[in-house]
Design a protein around this motif. Structure first.
Motif, short mmCIF file in Angstrom:
data_model
loop_
_atom_site.label_atom_id
_atom_site.label_comp_id
_atom_site.label_asym_id
_atom_site.label_seq_id
_atom_site.Cartn_x
_atom_site.Cartn_y
_atom_site.Cartn_z
N PHE A 90 23.67 -56.14 -26.39
CA PHE A 90 22.80 -55.65 -25.02
C PHE A 90 21.17 -55.92 -25.38
O PHE A 90 21.01 -54.64 -26.76
CB PHE A 90 23.35 -55.11 -24.29
N ILE A 91 20.76 -56.14 -24.22
CA ILE A 91 18.69 -55.34 -24.37
C ILE A 91 18.13 -54.30 -23.54
O ILE A 91 18.71 -54.53 -21.90
CB ILE A 91 18.02 -56.28 -23.97
N LEU A 92 18.19 -53.59 -23.76
CA LEU A 92 17.57 -52.21 -22.82
C LEU A 92 15.96 -52.21 -23.44
O LEU A 92 15.59 -51.69 -24.24
CB LEU A 92 18.24 -51.18 -23.61
N VAL A 109 19.84 -55.89 -19.53
CA VAL A 109 20.59 -56.92 -19.32
C VAL A 109 21.61 -57.53 -20.88
O VAL A 109 21.58 -56.77 -22.09
CB VAL A 109 20.01 -57.82 -19.42
N SER A 110 22.69 -58.21 -20.72
CA SER A 110 22.89 -59.06 -21.83
C SER A 110 21.97 -60.12 -22.14
O SER A 110 21.33 -60.49 -22.02
CB SER A 110 24.83 -60.03 -21.26
N ARG A 111 22.11 -59.73 -24.12
CA ARG A 111 21.62 -60.25 -24.81
C ARG A 111 21.89 -62.17 -24.52
O ARG A 111 21.15 -62.51 -24.71
CB ARG A 111 21.81 -60.11 -26.33
N GLU A 112 23.00 -62.74 -24.04
CA GLU A 112 23.48 -63.81 -24.73
C GLU A 112 22.86 -64.76 -22.57
O GLU A 112 23.21 -65.75 -22.69
CB GLU A 112 25.10 -64.14 -24.39
N ARG A 113 22.87 -64.08 -21.75
CA ARG A 113 22.28 -64.56 -20.09
C ARG A 113 20.78 -65.18 -20.35
O ARG A 113 20.34 -64.55 -20.65
CB ARG A 113 22.42 -62.80 -19.24
N LYS A 114 20.43 -65.95 -20.01
CA LYS A 114 19.41 -67.20 -20.12
C LYS A 114 19.20 -66.87 -18.84
O LYS A 114 19.52 -66.55 -17.53
CB LYS A 114 19.71 -68.43 -20.23
N THR A 115 17.39 -66.53 -19.20
CA THR A 115 15.97 -66.72 -17.80
C THR A 115 16.50 -67.90 -16.85
O THR A 115 15.93 -68.83 -17.82
CB THR A 115 15.46 -66.03 -18.22
N ARG A 116 16.72 -67.77 -15.67
CA ARG A 116 16.63 -69.10 -14.99
C ARG A 116 15.00 -69.34 -14.65
O ARG A 116 14.50 -68.79 -14.05
CB ARG A 116 17.56 -68.94 -13.73
N VAL A 117 14.78 -70.30 -14.97
CA VAL A 117 12.63 -70.90 -14.59
C VAL A 117 12.80 -72.34 -13.45
O VAL A 117 13.44 -73.04 -13.73
CB VAL A 117 12.35 -71.21 -15.51
#
Length: 284
Positions: A5-7, A79-87
Motif C-alpha cells: 500500500f501507499i499512504l 491506495v493499493s500499490r498494485e492498482r494502476k492509475t486510469r489515464v
C-alpha cells in the motif's frame, strides 16, 4: 496474503506526526518499506509518503487510519500499490507526446492504464487502434461557447464511463473551461512547451528565439483555470545557441516535452506528488 500500500498525507506541522502515523501502521501489522517526509517551514505544513506491506484489507486500513487523520487535520490518501492509475489522453494535431506515452505503456515502462483517447481532430485514430485503445473524435467546428460546452460534456462522459483517475493534455491545444478545471483539480496534467514561468502562451520557442536565451525547456504542470500557471511537477531543459533557428528549437523541444510529461505522469501514478498551494512536493 501480504499486500503493498501507499499512504500519502499533508497536514499542519506539529510534533508527533511520524510517531502517530507509524504507530497506526504497526497496530495493523504494517511493515514500512520506504518513507519520505518534508516539513515546509514557511507554511508550517508537513508532507509524508509511506510505502508499506500488510495483510489487512484496504478498507480496514482506511478505517483504522481515519480517526488519526481527523485528529491531525490531514489531507490523505491510502491506495493499493498494485492498482494502476486510469489515464485519459487528450491530443490535437501534434502526436509526439501521445506516441511516446503509448510506447512506454506498451513496453511496461509506464505503469498506467489508458482506457481512452480523446481528440478534436481525427489524425491519430489509427495510432490509437494499433494499441487497441478506443478513440473519441469530438470536433470543435465553430468554437462558440455552446459548442465548447457540448464538447466538454462529451469529455466528462468519457471520464465517468471509464472511471478515469487522471486526465493528461498531451499537446491538446484547447483551453479547458474554468468549470472543468475545477472538477479536475489535482488530477489533470498539461505539458507546456517552455520552461515556465518564462514564455507562456503561443509559440514559446519562437519567443525564446527572439529573446536569445541559451536554455529552453518543457514543463509538466497541473491544470488550473489560470493558463500555464498550475503547480509544476517536472521540467526538462536543453542548451541551445545563436545558430539555431526557431524550427530547430521546436524539434529539440519535442524530445524534452515527452520526457517531462512521462516523468510527471509516472510520479503522479505512483502517488509521489503532493500539492502545496501553487507548488508541489515530489518524493522521487
Amino acid at each position: 496474503m501480504t499486500r503493498r500500500f501507499i499512504l500519502k498525507l499533508s497536514c499542519p506541522d506539529r510534533a508527533g506526526i511520524v510517531h502517530a502515523v507509524t504507530g497506526v501502521l504497526l497496530q495493523q501489522g504494517g511493515n514500512i518499506l520506504t518513507s519520505h517526509q518534508h516539513g515546509d517551514a514557511d507554511h508550517a505544513r508537513f508532507f509524508m509518503r509511506i510505502e508499506f506491506e500488510a495483510t489487512a484489507e484496504e478498507a480496514a486500513l482506511q478505517a483504522a487510519f481515519e480517526p488519526l487523520a481527523n485528529e491531525f487535520r490531514m489531507d490523505w490518501e491510502l491506495v493499493s500499490r498494485e492498482r494502476k492509475t486510469r489515464v485519459l489522453l487528450l491530443v490535437s494535431k501534434l502526436g509526439h507526446c501521445l506516441n511516446d506515452l503509448l510506447f512506454r505503456v506498451q513496453t511496461g515502462h509506464l505503469p498506467i492504464e489508458i482506457p481512452a483517447i480523446v481528440s478534436n481532430h481525427r489524425d491519430f485514430y489509427q495510432l490509437a487502434a494499433s494499441h487497441n485503445i478506443p478513440f473519441h473524435h469530438f470536433p470543435l467546428l465553430g468554437g462558440t461557447e455552446a459548442q465548447k460546452a457540448a464538447q466538454e460534456a462529451k469529455i466528462r462522459e468519457v471520464i465517468a464511463d471509464n472511471q478515469i483517475d487522471l486526465v493528461v493534455l498531451a499537446r491538446y491545444m484547447q483551453i479547458l473551461s474554468p468549470e472543468l478545471c475545477r472538477e479536475l483539480a489535482g488530477r489533470a496534467i498539461n505539458i507546456h512547451h517552455s520552461f515556465l514561468p518564462s514564455f507562456k502562451g503561443a509559440k514559446p520557442y519562437h519567443q525564446a528565439y527572439e529573446r536569445g536565451v541559451k536554455l529552453i525547456g518543457a514543463t509538466a504542470h497541473y491544470v488550473t483555470s489560470d493558463l500555464d500557471e498550475g503547480p509544476i511537477i517536472e521540467q526538462e531543459v536543453a542548451r541551445i545557441d545563436h545558430s539555431m533557428p526557431p524550427e530547430q528549437l521546436v524539434g529539440i523541444g519535442r524530445d524534452m516535452e515527452c520526457v517531462a510529461l512521462a516523468r510527471a505522469i509516472q510520479w503522479h501514478a505512483e502517488h509521489r506528488v503532493l500539492l502545496n498551494g501553487n507548488r508541489t512536493v515530489v518524493f522521487r
